[in-house]
Write a protein that holds these residues in place. Sequence first.
Motif, PDB file in Angstrom:
ATOM      1  N   ALA A  32       0.826  -1.205   0.000  1.00  0.00           N
ATOM      2  CA  ALA A  32       0.000   0.000   0.000  1.00  0.00           C
ATOM      3  C   ALA A  32       0.859   1.254   0.000  1.00  0.00           C
ATOM      4  CB  ALA A  32      -0.926   0.001   1.219  1.00  0.00           C
ATOM      5  N   GLY A  33       1.972   1.212   0.707  1.00  0.00           N
ATOM      6  CA  GLY A  33       2.877   2.355   0.744  1.00  0.00           C
ATOM      7  C   GLY A  33       3.498   2.635  -0.606  1.00  0.00           C
ATOM      8  N   TRP A  34       3.882   1.600  -1.311  1.00  0.00           N
ATOM      9  CA  TRP A  34       4.472   1.778  -2.638  1.00  0.00           C
ATOM     10  C   TRP A  34       3.449   2.339  -3.621  1.00  0.00           C
ATOM     11  CZ3 TRP A  34       9.372   2.101  -3.186  1.00  0.00           C
ATOM     12  CH2 TRP A  34      10.255   1.298  -2.456  1.00  0.00           C
ATOM     13  N   ALA A  35       2.188   1.967  -3.455  1.00  0.00           N
ATOM     14  CA  ALA A  35       1.143   2.384  -4.399  1.00  0.00           C
ATOM     15  C   ALA A  35       0.602   3.776  -4.101  1.00  0.00           C
ATOM     16  CB  ALA A  35      -0.007   1.374  -4.375  1.00  0.00           C
ATOM     17  N   ARG A  36       0.934   4.343  -2.954  1.00  0.00           N
ATOM     18  CA  ARG A  36       0.380   5.646  -2.565  1.00  0.00           C
ATOM     19  C   ARG A  36       0.843   6.730  -3.537  1.00  0.00           C
ATOM     20  NH1 ARG A  36       2.686   9.323   0.484  1.00  0.00           N
ATOM     21  NH2 ARG A  36       4.260   7.857   1.248  1.00  0.00           N
ATOM     22  N   PRO A  37      -0.036   7.664  -3.896  1.00  0.00           N
ATOM     23  CA  PRO A  37       0.383   8.763  -4.778  1.00  0.00           C
ATOM     24  C   PRO A  37       1.468   9.609  -4.117  1.00  0.00           C
ATOM     25  CG  PRO A  37      -2.018   8.647  -4.634  1.00  0.00           C
ATOM     26  CD  PRO A  37      -1.478   7.731  -3.582  1.00  0.00           C
ATOM     27  N   SER A  38       2.421  10.029  -4.905  1.00  0.00           N
ATOM     28  CA  SER A  38       3.449  10.951  -4.422  1.00  0.00           C
ATOM     29  C   SER A  38       3.027  12.378  -4.748  1.00  0.00           C
ATOM     30  CB  SER A  38       4.798  10.643  -5.081  1.00  0.00           C
ATOM     31  OG  SER A  38       4.823  11.152  -6.402  1.00  0.00           O
ATOM     32  N   ARG A  39       3.874  13.321  -4.368  1.00  0.00           N
ATOM     33  CA  ARG A  39       3.599  14.719  -4.689  1.00  0.00           C
ATOM     34  C   ARG A  39       3.921  15.030  -6.151  1.00  0.00           C
ATOM     35  NH1 ARG A  39       6.437  19.462  -1.137  1.00  0.00           N
ATOM     36  NH2 ARG A  39       8.244  18.475  -2.107  1.00  0.00           N
ATOM     37  N   CYS A  40       4.554  14.095  -6.858  1.00  0.00           N
ATOM     38  CA  CYS A  40       4.830  14.252  -8.297  1.00  0.00           C
ATOM     39  C   CYS A  40       3.580  13.818  -9.062  1.00  0.00           C
ATOM     40  CB  CYS A  40       6.018  13.403  -8.729  1.00  0.00           C
ATOM     41  SG  CYS A  40       7.556  13.765  -7.889  1.00  0.00           S
ATOM     42  N   GLU A  41       3.001  14.716  -9.803  1.00  0.00           N
ATOM     43  CA  GLU A  41       1.736  14.437 -10.478  1.00  0.00           C
ATOM     44  C   GLU A  41       1.846  13.203 -11.366  1.00  0.00           C
ATOM     45  OE1 GLU A  41      -1.583  16.659 -13.319  1.00  0.00           O
ATOM     46  OE2 GLU A  41       0.227  17.727 -12.685  1.00  0.00           O
ATOM     47  N   GLY A  42       0.952  12.252 -11.146  1.00  0.00           N
ATOM     48  CA  GLY A  42       0.896  11.050 -11.961  1.00  0.00           C
ATOM     49  C   GLY A  42       1.825   9.939 -11.511  1.00  0.00           C
ATOM     50  N   TRP A  43       2.636  10.187 -10.500  1.00  0.00           N
ATOM     51  CA  TRP A  43       3.585   9.178 -10.037  1.00  0.00           C
ATOM     52  C   TRP A  43       3.222   8.688  -8.642  1.00  0.00           C
ATOM     53  CZ3 TRP A  43       9.261  11.160 -11.235  1.00  0.00           C
ATOM     54  CH2 TRP A  43       9.473  11.076 -12.622  1.00  0.00           C
ATOM     55  N   SER A  44       3.291   7.377  -8.481  1.00  0.00           N
ATOM     56  CA  SER A  44       3.183   6.781  -7.156  1.00  0.00           C
ATOM     57  C   SER A  44       4.545   6.860  -6.464  1.00  0.00           C
ATOM     58  CB  SER A  44       2.755   5.318  -7.278  1.00  0.00           C
ATOM     59  OG  SER A  44       3.785   4.579  -7.933  1.00  0.00           O
ATOM     60  N   VAL A  45       4.581   6.465  -5.204  1.00  0.00           N
ATOM     61  CA  VAL A  45       5.868   6.387  -4.498  1.00  0.00           C
ATOM     62  C   VAL A  45       6.794   5.425  -5.232  1.00  0.00           C
ATOM     63  CG1 VAL A  45       6.972   5.620  -2.355  1.00  0.00           C
ATOM     64  CG2 VAL A  45       4.885   7.009  -2.271  1.00  0.00           C
ATOM     65  N   ARG A  46       6.252   4.315  -5.717  1.00  0.00           N
ATOM     66  CA  ARG A  46       7.065   3.356  -6.467  1.00  0.00           C
ATOM     67  C   ARG A  46       7.641   3.986  -7.734  1.00  0.00           C
ATOM     68  NH1 ARG A  46       7.767  -0.709 -10.070  1.00  0.00           N
ATOM     69  NH2 ARG A  46       7.877  -2.872  -9.329  1.00  0.00           N
ATOM     70  N   ASP A  47       6.864   4.824  -8.386  1.00  0.00           N
ATOM     71  CA  ASP A  47       7.341   5.490  -9.600  1.00  0.00           C
ATOM     72  C   ASP A  47       8.509   6.430  -9.291  1.00  0.00           C
ATOM     73  OD1 ASP A  47       5.459   4.231 -11.214  1.00  0.00           O
ATOM     74  OD2 ASP A  47       4.014   5.875 -11.054  1.00  0.00           O
ATOM     75  N   VAL A  48       8.468   7.093  -8.132  1.00  0.00           N
ATOM     76  CA  VAL A  48       9.590   7.960  -7.751  1.00  0.00           C
ATOM     77  C   VAL A  48      10.857   7.124  -7.611  1.00  0.00           C
ATOM     78  CG1 VAL A  48      10.520   9.477  -5.960  1.00  0.00           C
ATOM     79  CG2 VAL A  48       8.129   9.699  -6.672  1.00  0.00           C
ATOM     80  N   LEU A  49      10.743   5.946  -7.014  1.00  0.00           N
ATOM     81  CA  LEU A  49      11.903   5.052  -6.934  1.00  0.00           C
ATOM     82  C   LEU A  49      12.376   4.675  -8.332  1.00  0.00           C
ATOM     83  CD1 LEU A  49      13.911   3.161  -5.516  1.00  0.00           C
ATOM     84  CD2 LEU A  49      12.092   1.416  -5.512  1.00  0.00           C
ATOM     85  N   GLY A  50      11.445   4.351  -9.236  1.00  0.00           N
ATOM     86  CA  GLY A  50      11.836   4.010 -10.605  1.00  0.00           C
ATOM     87  C   GLY A  50      12.552   5.151 -11.287  1.00  0.00           C
ATOM     88  N   HIS A  51      12.104   6.367 -11.048  1.00  0.00           N
ATOM     89  CA  HIS A  51      12.772   7.556 -11.600  1.00  0.00           C
ATOM     90  C   HIS A  51      14.192   7.674 -11.064  1.00  0.00           C
ATOM     91  CE1 HIS A  51      13.897  11.722 -12.181  1.00  0.00           C
ATOM     92  NE2 HIS A  51      13.751  11.971 -10.897  1.00  0.00           N
TER      93      HIS A  51
END
Length: 234
Positions: A32-51
């Motif tokens: 659930a933590g990985w799937a939570r939306p981040s402050r980066c529009e359109g990115w989840s927390v997991r997506d920030v890690l991928g970036h």
Amino acid sequence: MADDLLKEFDPFDIFDAEAARLDRFFAGLDDAGWARPSRCEGWSVRDVLGHLAGEELYNHACLDGNVQDLLARLAREGVNGFHDFNEWSVRQRRDMPVEQVLAEWRTENADTRRRMRELGRDASLDTMAGPYPVGLQAFHYDSEYATHADDVGAPVTAEEAENRTRWRVAVGRFALSEQEAEVQVEQTAERVVVRTDGLSATLSPQEFVEATVGRLPTGHDLDPRIASALRCLA
């Protein structure tokens, strides 16, 4: 000189501290933590890690002196510019196990930080803009890591907060000067006064930081023209 603003800070220690903050945070996440939306529009927390993991391709190209080779390779895949690269990096890792992405980022970023520290702040490395001092590049990475740590909600202790804001204000002021932004900045311990194009505003140091990285909250009363002039690190 603009980089006089940064002399009291060690960019490599800051880079280590912000990477460690993100690592501690990522290590404690569940699905659930990985799937939570981040402050980066359109990115989840997991997506920030991928970036962050994907960005190490560029960081290593800078250190290896082959940035133009990387750009040519990306162009052949239809990836042009940083925005395309960021989105491509995230897409490439969305179907990978998150543990694998985390391990990739840990390994590659640790190598980046080690190599930059060994080179020292006065050495030069290759970048998209040409040769650039290692220490100044590290400060740019410091700002990005701190911004993304805030984007995903990584904790900052009360003991850290004041000095963290101090160096981030200094990096923001340096970036504005480096980009020859038409902004005048006056700073005291408790406020930052900014003037541009006949307009002025008084901000807290934290608000100034958020403005420089384009993270002021929606509805903030800062004149949009000043906000645009201050955005220099995102």
